[in-house]
Design a protein around this motif. Sequence first.
Motif, PDB file in Angstrom:
ATOM      1  N   THR A   6     -18.366   6.726 -24.742  1.00  0.00           N
ATOM      2  CA  THR A   6     -18.169   6.426 -26.150  1.00  0.00           C
ATOM      3  C   THR A   6     -19.319   5.536 -26.590  1.00  0.00           C
ATOM      4  N   PRO A   7     -19.696   5.629 -27.862  1.00  0.00           N
ATOM      5  CA  PRO A   7     -20.804   4.795 -28.335  1.00  0.00           C
ATOM      6  C   PRO A   7     -20.536   3.319 -28.050  1.00  0.00           C
ATOM      7  N   GLY A   8     -21.521   2.655 -27.485  1.00  0.00           N
ATOM      8  CA  GLY A   8     -21.386   1.240 -27.198  1.00  0.00           C
ATOM      9  C   GLY A   8     -20.605   0.919 -25.937  1.00  0.00           C
ATOM     10  N   GLU A   9     -20.247   1.930 -25.159  1.00  0.00           N
ATOM     11  CA  GLU A   9     -19.483   1.688 -23.931  1.00  0.00           C
ATOM     12  C   GLU A   9     -20.321   0.887 -22.944  1.00  0.00           C
ATOM     13  N   ALA A  49     -23.652   2.432 -21.263  1.00  0.00           N
ATOM     14  CA  ALA A  49     -23.555   3.775 -20.688  1.00  0.00           C
ATOM     15  C   ALA A  49     -24.786   4.609 -21.021  1.00  0.00           C
ATOM     16  N   HIS A  50     -25.327   4.432 -22.230  1.00  0.00           N
ATOM     17  CA  HIS A  50     -26.513   5.204 -22.602  1.00  0.00           C
ATOM     18  C   HIS A  50     -27.711   4.833 -21.731  1.00  0.00           C
ATOM     19  N   ALA A  51     -27.742   3.608 -21.190  1.00  0.00           N
ATOM     20  CA  ALA A  51     -28.842   3.193 -20.323  1.00  0.00           C
ATOM     21  C   ALA A  51     -28.820   3.977 -19.011  1.00  0.00           C
TER      22      ALA A  51
END
Length: 66
Positions: A6-9, A49-51
């Motif tokens: 999820t965005p910002g997870e 998570a995006h990292a």
Amino acid sequence: MTTATTPGELLTVPEVMARLRLGRSKVYDLIRSHRLVSIKIDGARRIPAHAVTDFVLGQIEIEEAA
């Protein structure tokens, strides 16, 4: 195992270890070398998570260029 995010997870180091199937020391080495972005919240290390996704995609690009 689900990898949907999820965005910002924010993930813990053990969660990143499980997703990348790497040991604790290696994850901290990636953080220390700035290859894996992380933040610290009141002493707790968290990795967006995006990292993790960005790291994996970067590794794929390196492999394809070789």
